[in-house]
Design an enzyme around this catalytic site. Sequence first.
Site, PDB file in Angstrom:
ATOM      1  CG  ASP A  35      32.581  41.269  34.613  1.00 55.48           C
ATOM      2  OD1 ASP A  35      31.402  40.975  34.371  1.00 55.48           O
ATOM      3  OD2 ASP A  35      33.538  40.949  33.870  1.00 55.48           O
ATOM      4  NE  ARG A  78      31.639  44.511  30.437  1.00 56.46           N
ATOM      5  CZ  ARG A  78      32.402  44.729  31.508  1.00 56.46           C
ATOM      6  NH1 ARG A  78      33.459  45.492  31.420  1.00 56.46           N
ATOM      7  NH2 ARG A  78      32.114  44.155  32.671  1.00 56.46           N
ATOM      8  CB  SER A 152      35.528  37.501  30.901  1.00 54.43           C
ATOM      9  OG  SER A 152      34.337  38.221  30.658  1.00 54.43           O
ATOM     10  CG  ASP A 287      29.040  43.432  33.565  1.00 59.23           C
ATOM     11  OD1 ASP A 287      28.799  42.941  34.692  1.00 59.23           O
ATOM     12  OD2 ASP A 287      29.670  42.813  32.690  1.00 59.23           O
ATOM     13  CG  ASN A 288      26.264  40.795  33.832  1.00 58.90           C
ATOM     14  OD1 ASN A 288      27.157  41.000  33.028  1.00 58.90           O
ATOM     15  ND2 ASN A 288      26.404  39.931  34.826  1.00 58.90           N
ATOM     16  CE  LYS A 305      27.534  36.698  33.032  1.00 64.62           C
ATOM     17  NZ  LYS A 305      28.984  36.529  33.193  1.00 64.62           N
TER      18      LYS A 305
END
Length: 477
Positions: A35, A78, A152, A287-288, A305
């Site tokens: 993450d 996601r 998160s 994811d980023n 991000k």
Amino acid sequence: MKTLGVLMVCVVGLACAASGVAAADRPNLVIILTDDLGYGDLGCYGADDIATPNVDRMAKEGTRFSSFYVSPVCSPTRASLMTGSIAQRVGIGGVLFPRNTIGLNPDEVTLPELLKGQGYATAIIGKWHLGNEDMFQPMNHGFDTWYGTPASHSQTYHPTLKKYASDCVFREGYTLEKILKMDEAPCPLIRDNVVIEVPADPTQFTQRYTKESIRFITEHKDVPFFLYLAHNMPHLPLHASEAFVGKSRRGIYGDAIQELDWSTGEVLKTLKALGLDDNTLVIFTSDNGPNLSKMGSAGPLRGGKGTTYEGGTRVPFIARWPGRIPAGRETGEPITVMDLLPTLVKLAGGAAPSDRVIDGKDIWPLLSGEAGARSPHDAICYFAGRSVQGFREGDWKYRYAKDKPDKHESKKKDKSQKVNAELAVQLFNLRDDIGEQKNLIDEHPEIAARLKQLMDAFHADFQQNLRPPGDAESEAK
Ligand SMILES: [Ca+2]
């Protein structure tokens, strides 16, 4: 007829699994999704202040991609992973927060659902982040089991939406009574939809997820399985377990990543020990882009991000499957997180849904190193929220975005780029300028105009085929 077809696939799948015949034909699938881990946060992508020997070895034993694209923030990536579609197409354009009533639509056909249809055991261990209500939770989207957090760990949740285990652990002075009186309570740890700890202990995420992953793999060694190991780290607030604190040269951020590296090594070790190595595809990615204000690094890429510069949307991607994916290879062919659904489902003997637009493409020819294999995408489109901010074709990237002032931009950057809360209209050649430093819009207005035209046409076409998110509020009415 459609239902019958799906049912028949299930029956065949189960029969094969039970006899142990077809397991060898259908690889186990493991996706390790970190993450907010950036392009410059792993040794094999150039980091020299974070030691990642296990992931680096994985890259040596597999193939490393240098143009893997995701959304610039958590939930959309996601959603794309689960649906094989552009996140905005399925109504998840931005990060979901505790007050949102939308989530991943129950009508979407997800990756774990498709794999389950092929006889796979499916588990999510880690963070979900695709909706708050029960209807959106992972076990209503194809996962047999779930151990982890709803979103998160920086986010709160609605305590009355959850059930609590009789032996639920309440930490930091909280009690069930106190929790239930709160509008929003601190992030819980969940096992199979039931809260087992509040607040979840963030220092233990990586240790616990690793232990659970090893357990899941071991228990399912005789059937094909899909493990989605979605780590909470290195998202804020950053933590590592005691043995890893203070061990990296990049503070707690690096410590958290070194623990993720250890975890990856443990998963790979387990596969080897159980004799599953040659029949398991393992993917490691993020994811980023990184949080630049907290020591994250996008390496040579610009931004982090939340932006549609490469640093926000391009992340590490390593695929390993001994004997099937070439070792020690690197490729810059552009691929995306949406491609995993069609690719993995096909490897499992199934097919992506044909009754809706699936934006992802089969990237197996690229993963397996087929001679002459190229990216299946004509172009990469960069979304931010609901807007389209960029379009890459080949080496050229056109970018059209209203950027907020970015205090993390290096001072040495070209001042003429006018990125401070102004409309940035930019053209970059990513082959010559991976850091997006040289705006070539004045030199090549014809290329910019062509890309803008393609981008607008793509966007117009995209808007013809939108699917709504699930909405708990409208369901309740
Ligand atoms: Ca993220």
